[in-house]
Motif scaffolding. Structure first.
Motif, PDB file in Angstrom:
ATOM      1  N   LEU A 197       0.829  -1.203   0.000  1.00 43.02           N
ATOM      2  CA  LEU A 197       0.000   0.000   0.000  1.00 43.02           C
ATOM      3  C   LEU A 197       0.863   1.252   0.000  1.00 43.02           C
ATOM      4  CD1 LEU A 197      -2.848  -0.957   2.508  1.00 43.02           C
ATOM      5  CD2 LEU A 197      -2.834  -1.159   0.017  1.00 43.02           C
ATOM      6  N   ALA A 198       1.962   1.207   0.728  1.00 47.96           N
ATOM      7  CA  ALA A 198       2.867   2.362   0.756  1.00 47.96           C
ATOM      8  C   ALA A 198       3.437   2.630  -0.634  1.00 47.96           C
ATOM      9  CB  ALA A 198       3.986   2.116   1.759  1.00 47.96           C
ATOM     10  N   ARG A 199       3.841   1.579  -1.339  1.00 42.22           N
ATOM     11  CA  ARG A 199       4.416   1.753  -2.679  1.00 42.22           C
ATOM     12  C   ARG A 199       3.386   2.295  -3.661  1.00 42.22           C
ATOM     13  NH1 ARG A 199       8.824  -2.999  -4.002  1.00 42.22           N
ATOM     14  NH2 ARG A 199       9.953  -2.908  -1.997  1.00 42.22           N
ATOM     15  N   LEU A 200       2.110   2.048  -3.379  1.00 42.33           N
ATOM     16  CA  LEU A 200       1.037   2.542  -4.239  1.00 42.33           C
ATOM     17  C   LEU A 200       0.571   3.941  -3.831  1.00 42.33           C
ATOM     18  CD1 LEU A 200      -1.002  -0.780  -4.510  1.00 42.33           C
ATOM     19  CD2 LEU A 200       0.239   0.354  -6.383  1.00 42.33           C
ATOM     20  N   GLY A 201       1.174   4.501  -2.794  1.00 43.91           N
ATOM     21  CA  GLY A 201       0.842   5.854  -2.380  1.00 43.91           C
ATOM     22  C   GLY A 201      -0.350   5.993  -1.476  1.00 43.91           C
ATOM     23  N   LEU A 202      -0.731   4.903  -0.809  1.00 42.19           N
ATOM     24  CA  LEU A 202      -1.949   4.915  -0.004  1.00 42.19           C
ATOM     25  C   LEU A 202      -1.717   5.131   1.488  1.00 42.19           C
ATOM     26  CD1 LEU A 202      -3.955   2.093  -1.776  1.00 42.19           C
ATOM     27  CD2 LEU A 202      -4.782   4.405  -1.361  1.00 42.19           C
ATOM     28  N   VAL A 203      -0.489   5.094   1.949  1.00 44.81           N
ATOM     29  CA  VAL A 203      -0.236   5.225   3.388  1.00 44.81           C
ATOM     30  C   VAL A 203       0.128   6.663   3.704  1.00 44.81           C
ATOM     31  CG1 VAL A 203       1.086   4.421   5.362  1.00 44.81           C
ATOM     32  CG2 VAL A 203       0.522   2.825   3.515  1.00 44.81           C
ATOM     33  N   GLY A 204      -0.730   7.300   4.497  1.00 49.22           N
ATOM     34  CA  GLY A 204      -0.523   8.690   4.872  1.00 49.22           C
ATOM     35  C   GLY A 204      -1.641   9.142   5.780  1.00 49.22           C
ATOM     36  N   PRO A 205      -1.787  10.432   6.007  1.00 48.48           N
ATOM     37  CA  PRO A 205      -2.782  10.940   6.954  1.00 48.48           C
ATOM     38  C   PRO A 205      -4.232  10.647   6.582  1.00 48.48           C
ATOM     39  CG  PRO A 205      -1.142  12.620   6.444  1.00 48.48           C
ATOM     40  CD  PRO A 205      -0.925  11.497   5.481  1.00 48.48           C
ATOM     41  N   ASN A 206      -4.468  10.241   5.328  1.00 42.79           N
ATOM     42  CA  ASN A 206      -5.858   9.949   4.955  1.00 42.79           C
ATOM     43  C   ASN A 206      -6.180   8.451   4.987  1.00 42.79           C
ATOM     44  OD1 ASN A 206      -4.368   9.202   2.738  1.00 42.79           O
ATOM     45  ND2 ASN A 206      -5.695  10.184   1.217  1.00 42.79           N
ATOM     46  N   LEU A 207      -5.248   7.607   5.470  1.00 42.07           N
ATOM     47  CA  LEU A 207      -5.511   6.168   5.528  1.00 42.07           C
ATOM     48  C   LEU A 207      -6.078   5.764   6.881  1.00 42.07           C
ATOM     49  CD1 LEU A 207      -5.283   3.283   4.279  1.00 42.07           C
ATOM     50  CD2 LEU A 207      -3.047   3.129   5.397  1.00 42.07           C
ATOM     51  N   LEU A 208      -7.186   5.025   6.857  1.00 40.13           N
ATOM     52  CA  LEU A 208      -7.727   4.352   8.029  1.00 40.13           C
ATOM     53  C   LEU A 208      -7.508   2.863   7.831  1.00 40.13           C
ATOM     54  CD1 LEU A 208      -9.528   7.053   7.717  1.00 40.13           C
ATOM     55  CD2 LEU A 208     -11.144   5.870   9.192  1.00 40.13           C
ATOM     56  N   GLY A 209      -6.494   2.311   8.500  1.00 38.94           N
ATOM     57  CA  GLY A 209      -6.215   0.889   8.421  1.00 38.94           C
ATOM     58  C   GLY A 209      -7.014   0.160   9.490  1.00 38.94           C
ATOM     59  N   VAL A 210      -7.935  -0.678   9.051  1.00 34.98           N
ATOM     60  CA  VAL A 210      -8.851  -1.344   9.986  1.00 34.98           C
ATOM     61  C   VAL A 210      -8.294  -2.708  10.385  1.00 34.98           C
ATOM     62  CG1 VAL A 210     -11.210  -2.148  10.351  1.00 34.98           C
ATOM     63  CG2 VAL A 210     -10.776  -0.163   8.879  1.00 34.98           C
ATOM     64  N   HIS A 211      -8.360  -3.014  11.648  1.00 33.79           N
ATOM     65  CA  HIS A 211      -7.957  -4.262  12.306  1.00 33.79           C
ATOM     66  C   HIS A 211      -6.484  -4.244  12.718  1.00 33.79           C
ATOM     67  CE1 HIS A 211     -11.838  -6.039  11.708  1.00 33.79           C
ATOM     68  NE2 HIS A 211     -11.752  -5.896  10.399  1.00 33.79           N
ATOM     69  N   MET A 212      -5.570  -4.276  11.769  1.00 33.01           N
ATOM     70  CA  MET A 212      -4.137  -4.151  12.060  1.00 33.01           C
ATOM     71  C   MET A 212      -3.691  -5.069  13.210  1.00 33.01           C
ATOM     72  SD  MET A 212      -2.656  -1.995   9.974  1.00 33.01           S
ATOM     73  CE  MET A 212      -2.655  -0.400   9.169  1.00 33.01           C
ATOM     74  N   THR A 213      -4.030  -6.321  13.123  1.00 38.59           N
ATOM     75  CA  THR A 213      -3.636  -7.262  14.182  1.00 38.59           C
ATOM     76  C   THR A 213      -2.225  -7.805  13.990  1.00 38.59           C
ATOM     77  OG1 THR A 213      -4.426  -9.276  13.092  1.00 38.59           O
ATOM     78  CG2 THR A 213      -6.052  -8.005  14.357  1.00 38.59           C
ATOM     79  N   GLN A 214      -1.667  -7.637  12.785  1.00 46.10           N
ATOM     80  CA  GLN A 214      -0.363  -8.217  12.470  1.00 46.10           C
ATOM     81  C   GLN A 214       0.614  -7.092  12.146  1.00 46.10           C
ATOM     82  OE1 GLN A 214      -0.374 -11.724  12.620  1.00 46.10           O
ATOM     83  NE2 GLN A 214      -2.538 -11.473  13.168  1.00 46.10           N
ATOM     84  N   LEU A 215       1.216  -6.515  13.172  1.00 47.36           N
ATOM     85  CA  LEU A 215       2.116  -5.383  12.958  1.00 47.36           C
ATOM     86  C   LEU A 215       3.469  -5.634  13.598  1.00 47.36           C
ATOM     87  CD1 LEU A 215      -0.256  -2.332  13.583  1.00 47.36           C
ATOM     88  CD2 LEU A 215       0.701  -3.071  11.389  1.00 47.36           C
ATOM     89  N   GLU A 216       4.516  -5.355  12.848  1.00 48.37           N
ATOM     90  CA  GLU A 216       5.865  -5.391  13.385  1.00 48.37           C
ATOM     91  C   GLU A 216       6.237  -4.011  13.926  1.00 48.37           C
ATOM     92  OE1 GLU A 216       8.100  -6.723  10.016  1.00 48.37           O
ATOM     93  OE2 GLU A 216       7.535  -8.844  10.308  1.00 48.37           O
ATOM     94  N   ALA A 217       7.263  -3.966  14.760  1.00 45.99           N
ATOM     95  CA  ALA A 217       7.662  -2.697  15.378  1.00 45.99           C
ATOM     96  C   ALA A 217       7.973  -1.634  14.336  1.00 45.99           C
ATOM     97  CB  ALA A 217       8.861  -2.922  16.292  1.00 45.99           C
ATOM     98  N   SER A 218       8.620  -2.030  13.254  1.00 48.40           N
ATOM     99  CA  SER A 218       8.963  -1.058  12.210  1.00 48.40           C
ATOM    100  C   SER A 218       7.710  -0.512  11.529  1.00 48.40           C
ATOM    101  CB  SER A 218       9.886  -1.701  11.167  1.00 48.40           C
ATOM    102  OG  SER A 218       9.241  -2.803  10.538  1.00 48.40           O
ATOM    103  N   GLU A 219       6.677  -1.342  11.410  1.00 44.49           N
ATOM    104  CA  GLU A 219       5.428  -0.891  10.788  1.00 44.49           C
ATOM    105  C   GLU A 219       4.691   0.084  11.706  1.00 44.49           C
ATOM    106  OE1 GLU A 219       4.418  -4.780   8.003  1.00 44.49           O
ATOM    107  OE2 GLU A 219       3.932  -4.836  10.146  1.00 44.49           O
ATOM    108  N   ILE A 220       4.748  -0.152  12.999  1.00 45.17           N
ATOM    109  CA  ILE A 220       4.137   0.784  13.946  1.00 45.17           C
ATOM    110  C   ILE A 220       4.821   2.147  13.837  1.00 45.17           C
ATOM    111  CG2 ILE A 220       3.811   1.291  16.400  1.00 45.17           C
ATOM    112  CD1 ILE A 220       3.454  -1.734  16.833  1.00 45.17           C
TER     113      ILE A 220
END
Length: 439
Positions: free
Chosen positions: A241-264
């Motif tokens: 999603l980041a490479r496609l330009g979707l990660v930023g202040p307008n993204l609402l990521g729902v659930h997010m149960t599988q996150l690594e420290a770097s992703e947080i």
């Protein structure tokens, strides 16, 4: 004395902003749907001449709750296929049922049932993701609820659209037709990384920037989703999603149960929002969202119920309790996610994630009078030492007595004012018979 529309007084007002404040024996002065002032009740009575004065003797007033993620028409599928893994539940039960029944009538009646349930539970704003969003918007507006309509996008056909291009075209048309409605706003709602391809996701990234609306998407919901993405694309979903330009202040990521420290850290750095749906995650055994780590990193975390097919309710008071308790258990820290933070997640954090933080989510002068009253005088919330603690750890949605949106009463003394309850019961009974016969 100044003449105003409404005065609401209560033993406690919890404005949410600033954090941690509880005002005792105060009143809200309301005129033309907006909050004029919060002030001691005696001063309010001396300063204002209200057309109506609602005196609540044992209640807490809080901002109307914001359900940051749901699928409201799916109330008609509540309890249809419980106790199954996510993909079995989706592929063998929910999607077939939707294929048979989803249409304007299903969405209308399911949304109407959801609206009644949410109002009775103190919710004044919801963020939806489902087919026929224009129908959801019409029902919500008639009921008086504030709604964020998810302009859904998915690669495969449904009763509403045939392919991703048609979903996007129809969504843009709905945005243009209803953008002047005071109670309706919009977000793009690509279903999930595994159901939407790169080309439509890239286009949505561009459109979201142009229209300045959020993107609302299931992301990192399960370990299987992450594993499938690595096998298919060579990277985890969030990276894609980041490479496609979707990660930023307008993204609402729902659930997010599988996150690594770097992703947080990345979510915090980019200003992305996370919508936590603890009860749905638990029921589907999807995993545990690392809420405390996200909060400590500075990520804005909101609360959602998900749909009633996987929860099985739209009870944000209950969701607050589950979120607070789960955060403590997952982090091993009894001080994790205290009551004031849980309440903020269910109100102002949700409003900010949806781009509505300037108009709702807290009780502040100038904001819309979106208000929920909770009766804390019931035996189940006595004795009372801390009203915010009771709201999160002890109160029930059945203690919500009154709800206002833009100053309009939608619930008065537990009675719905904008929805015909006997007619709704008849509609739901008919759907129950038809769906049960087909399953």
């Amino acid at each position: 004395m100044q003449t105003i529309d409404k005065l609401i007084s209560a033993p406690w007002i919890i404005p949410v902003e600033p954090q941690g404040r509880v005002l005792e024996d105060h009143a809200l002065a309301i005129h033309e749907g907006r909050i004029l002032e919060l002030l001691p009740t005696e001063e309010a009575q001396a300063r204002y001449r209200p057309e109506t004065h609602r005196r609540l003797e044992r209640h807490a007033l809080i901002p109307g709750l914001v359900n940051a993620h749901t699928h409201s028409p799916m109330t008609l599928l509540r309890g249809l296929a419980d106790d199954l893994p996510l993909m079995d539940w989706l592929q063998n039960h929910i999607w077939p049922a939707e294929g048979r029944f989803v249409g304007e009538g299903f969405v209308h009646d399911g949304t109407l049932l959801a609206a009644a349930e949410m109002i009775r539970g103190g919710t004044t704003c919801f963020n939806d993701m489902y087919f026929f969003p224009e129908t959801t918007g019409q029902v919500a507006a008639r009921a008086g609820l504030r709604a964020v309509l998810g302009l859904i996008v998915i690669d495969f056909p449904s009763a509403w659209a045939g392919d991703a291009e048609e979903y996007i075209t129809k969504g843009l048309d709905i945005h243009d037709r209803y953008k002047g409605d005071a109670l309706l706003s919009f977000c793009f709602a690509p279903h999930a990384p595994y159901t939407v391809g790169d080309d439509p996701l890239g286009r949505l990234a561009t459109l979201a920037q142009e229209l300045e609306i959020p993107v609302h998407m299931h992301v990192h919901e399960t370990a299987h989703e992450v594993e499938e993405s690595v096998a298919r694309f060579g990277m985890r979903p969030l990276e894609r999603l980041a490479r496609l330009g979707l990660v930023g202040p307008n993204l609402l990521g729902v659930h997010m149960t599988q996150l690594e420290a770097s992703e947080i850290r990345y979510l915090a750095d980019t200003g992305a929002h996370v919508v936590h749906c603890p009860e749905s995650n638990l029921k589907l055994a999807s995993g545990f969202c690392p809420v405390q780590a996200l909060v400590e990193a500075g990520v804005n975390v909101a609360l959602g119920t998900d749909g009633t097919a996987s929860n099985n309710d739209l009870d944000l008071l209950g969701e607050m309790r589950t979120a607070a308790l789960l955060a403590k258990g997952v982090s091993g820290d009894a001080a994790a996610l205290p009551a004031h933070t849980a309440l903020r997640m269910a109100t102002l954090n949700g409003a900010r994630a949806l781009g509505l933080g300037e108009s709702t989510g807290s009780l502040e002068p100038g904001k819309s009078a979106d208000i929920t009253a909770v009766d804390l005088g019931e035996l189940e919330t006595l004795p009372l030492y801390d009203p915010v603690s009771h709201l999160v750890y002890a109160a029930s949605r059945h203690q919500v007595s009154d709800v206002w949106v833009a100053g309009r009463p939608l619930l008065r003394d537990r009675q719905l004012t904008t929805i015909d309850l006997p007619d709704l019961r008849r509609r739901v009974a008919d759907w129950q018979r038809r769906i049960a016969e087909a399953d």
